[in-house]
Design an enzyme around this catalytic site. Structure first.
Site, PDB file in Angstrom:
ATOM      1  N   ASP A 176      49.755  29.332  28.838  1.00  0.00           N
ATOM      2  CA  ASP A 176      50.674  28.255  28.434  1.00  0.00           C
ATOM      3  C   ASP A 176      51.914  28.250  29.340  1.00  0.00           C
ATOM      4  O   ASP A 176      52.797  27.399  29.187  1.00  0.00           O
ATOM      5  CB  ASP A 176      51.033  28.328  26.945  1.00  0.00           C
ATOM      6  CG  ASP A 176      51.797  29.575  26.562  1.00  0.00           C
ATOM      7  OD1 ASP A 176      51.951  30.475  27.407  1.00  0.00           O
ATOM      8  OD2 ASP A 176      52.256  29.661  25.399  1.00  0.00           O
ATOM      9  N   ASP A 215      44.949  30.182  26.460  1.00  0.00           N
ATOM     10  CA  ASP A 215      46.145  30.723  25.822  1.00  0.00           C
ATOM     11  C   ASP A 215      46.570  29.784  24.696  1.00  0.00           C
ATOM     12  O   ASP A 215      46.909  28.614  24.952  1.00  0.00           O
ATOM     13  CB  ASP A 215      47.247  30.773  26.902  1.00  0.00           C
ATOM     14  CG  ASP A 215      48.339  31.737  26.565  1.00  0.00           C
ATOM     15  OD1 ASP A 215      48.194  32.514  25.609  1.00  0.00           O
ATOM     16  OD2 ASP A 215      49.347  31.738  27.308  1.00  0.00           O
ATOM     17  N   LYS A 254      43.747  33.712  23.754  1.00  0.00           N
ATOM     18  CA  LYS A 254      44.797  34.729  23.704  1.00  0.00           C
ATOM     19  C   LYS A 254      45.858  34.252  22.722  1.00  0.00           C
ATOM     20  O   LYS A 254      46.203  33.057  22.727  1.00  0.00           O
ATOM     21  CB  LYS A 254      45.431  34.946  25.082  1.00  0.00           C
ATOM     22  CG  LYS A 254      46.591  35.947  25.030  1.00  0.00           C
ATOM     23  CD  LYS A 254      47.101  36.297  26.405  1.00  0.00           C
ATOM     24  CE  LYS A 254      48.041  35.273  26.989  1.00  0.00           C
ATOM     25  NZ  LYS A 254      49.238  34.980  26.172  1.00  0.00           N
ATOM     26  N   GLU A 256      53.488  42.688  27.860  1.00  0.00           N
ATOM     27  CA  GLU A 256      54.382  41.975  28.782  1.00  0.00           C
ATOM     28  C   GLU A 256      55.816  42.476  28.642  1.00  0.00           C
ATOM     29  O   GLU A 256      56.337  42.624  27.524  1.00  0.00           O
ATOM     30  CB  GLU A 256      54.336  40.460  28.499  1.00  0.00           C
ATOM     31  CG  GLU A 256      55.300  39.680  29.405  1.00  0.00           C
ATOM     32  CD  GLU A 256      55.047  38.182  29.479  1.00  0.00           C
ATOM     33  OE1 GLU A 256      54.061  37.706  28.883  1.00  0.00           O
ATOM     34  OE2 GLU A 256      55.841  37.500  30.151  1.00  0.00           O
TER      35      GLU A 256
HETATM   36  O1  KIV Z   1      50.973  32.037  29.673  1.00  0.00           O
HETATM   37  C1  KIV Z   1      50.721  32.934  30.481  1.00  0.00           C
HETATM   38  O2  KIV Z   1      50.530  32.686  31.672  1.00  0.00           O
HETATM   39  C2  KIV Z   1      50.652  34.295  29.974  1.00  0.00           C
HETATM   40  C3  KIV Z   1      50.458  35.409  30.953  1.00  0.00           C
HETATM   41  C4  KIV Z   1      51.530  35.492  31.918  1.00  0.00           C
HETATM   42  C5  KIV Z   1      50.176  36.699  30.280  1.00  0.00           C
HETATM   43  O3  KIV Z   1      50.724  34.490  28.810  1.00  0.00           O
END
Ligand code: KIV
Length: 276
Positions: free
Chosen positions: A43, A82, A112, A181
């Protein structure tokens, strides 16, 4: 060869897992030709693609749009969508329905989600619905308003304990891997050693099972905000600017298009057209 969810368990304690974000078809085609283990349609597209100052405005429809494009370009990679802000927070039904769209409509293989203990009912419901889930704890960008900005997490005893507990609870719930993270390297190492599932770090140092990074950051095409952990592997921003400046000059100077770029017409047809 196609990578599957097994890439994550098979590499734990053996070799490192490499992951990267991607948001479009053309880049996905390139990534599909590399040895990258898995791709995340992050995201972060809300920032690097849409130009927002956070990931919060991104919608489920937008994630599906981008994931479909990446899927077409990278059919051989384990693809993770995501879940954006507020698409899995409200209730279990909403969470499962939205996560299900990632697999049904965008043809991702997993989702995710950010968060720990407070998200467990939604995560368990997704997994019960046969949707593989990757966890994400630490500096979770959807929580910046609670954190007061993009601040490294887990620096106090209480925060570190909370992160360790969240990692264990996520593992227990059945996630197949956890993104760590923006946390201190030593804390990431402790969490990694406590888990049987792999940890994927971003700003979490060296002692994790794999790394993920935002593609625009390492290729030098997003410079609004460059975190300490980013290493530039290319300078595409400068290359693009140079290329466009040369294009403009050649257009202005009549150098482009040249003989080899133009379509030809048969002489007899041309003679007729000239008389029209
Ligand atoms: O949104 C994203 O790109 C992420 C990664 C950086 C882990 O969550």
């Amino acid at each position: 060869m196609k990578t599957t969810i097994e890439i994550f368990s098979s590499k734990k304690n053996k070799s490192k897992i490499s992951m990267i974000t991607c948001y479009d078809y053309s880049t996905a085609v390139i990534l599909n030709k590399t040895e990258i283990d898995s791709i995340l349609v992050g995201d972060t597209l809300g920032m690097v693609f849409q130009g927002n100052d956070s990931t919060l405005p991104v919608t489920m429809d937008e994630m599906i749009y981008h994931t479909k494009a990446v899927r077409k370009g990278a059919p051989d990679k384990f693809l993770i969508l995501d879940m954006p802000f507020l698409t899995y927070h409200i209730n279990v039904e909403d969470a499962v329905r939205n996560a299900g769209r990632a697999l049904k409509e965008a043809h991702a293989e997993a989702v995710k989600v950010e968060g720990g203990e407070e998200m467990i009912d939604k995560i368990k419901a997704m997994i019960s619905a046969k949707i593989p889930v990757m966890g994400h704890i630490g500096l979770t960008p959807q929580s910046i308003n609670l954190f007061g900005g993009y601040k490294v997490q887990g620096k106090s005893v209480d925060d570190a304990k909370k992160l360790i507990n969240n990692a264990l609870v996520l593992e227990e719930a059945g996630v197949f891997a956890i993104v760590l993270e923006g946390i201190p390297e030593k804390l990431a190492e402790i969490i990694t050693k406590k888990l049987t599932i792999p940890t994927i770090g971003i700003g979490a140092g060296r002692y994790v099972d794999g790394q993920i990074i935002v593609i625009n950051d390492i290729l030098g095409i997003y410079e609004d905000f460059v975190p300490k952990f980013v290493k530039k592997y290319a300078n595409l921003g400068a290359d693009i600017k140079k290329g466009i400046e040369t294009y403009i000059k050649e257009v202005n100077d009549g150098i482009y298009p040249a003989e080899e770029h133009v379509y030809k017409i048969n002489k007899e047809i041309l003679d007729i057209i000239k008389k029209v």
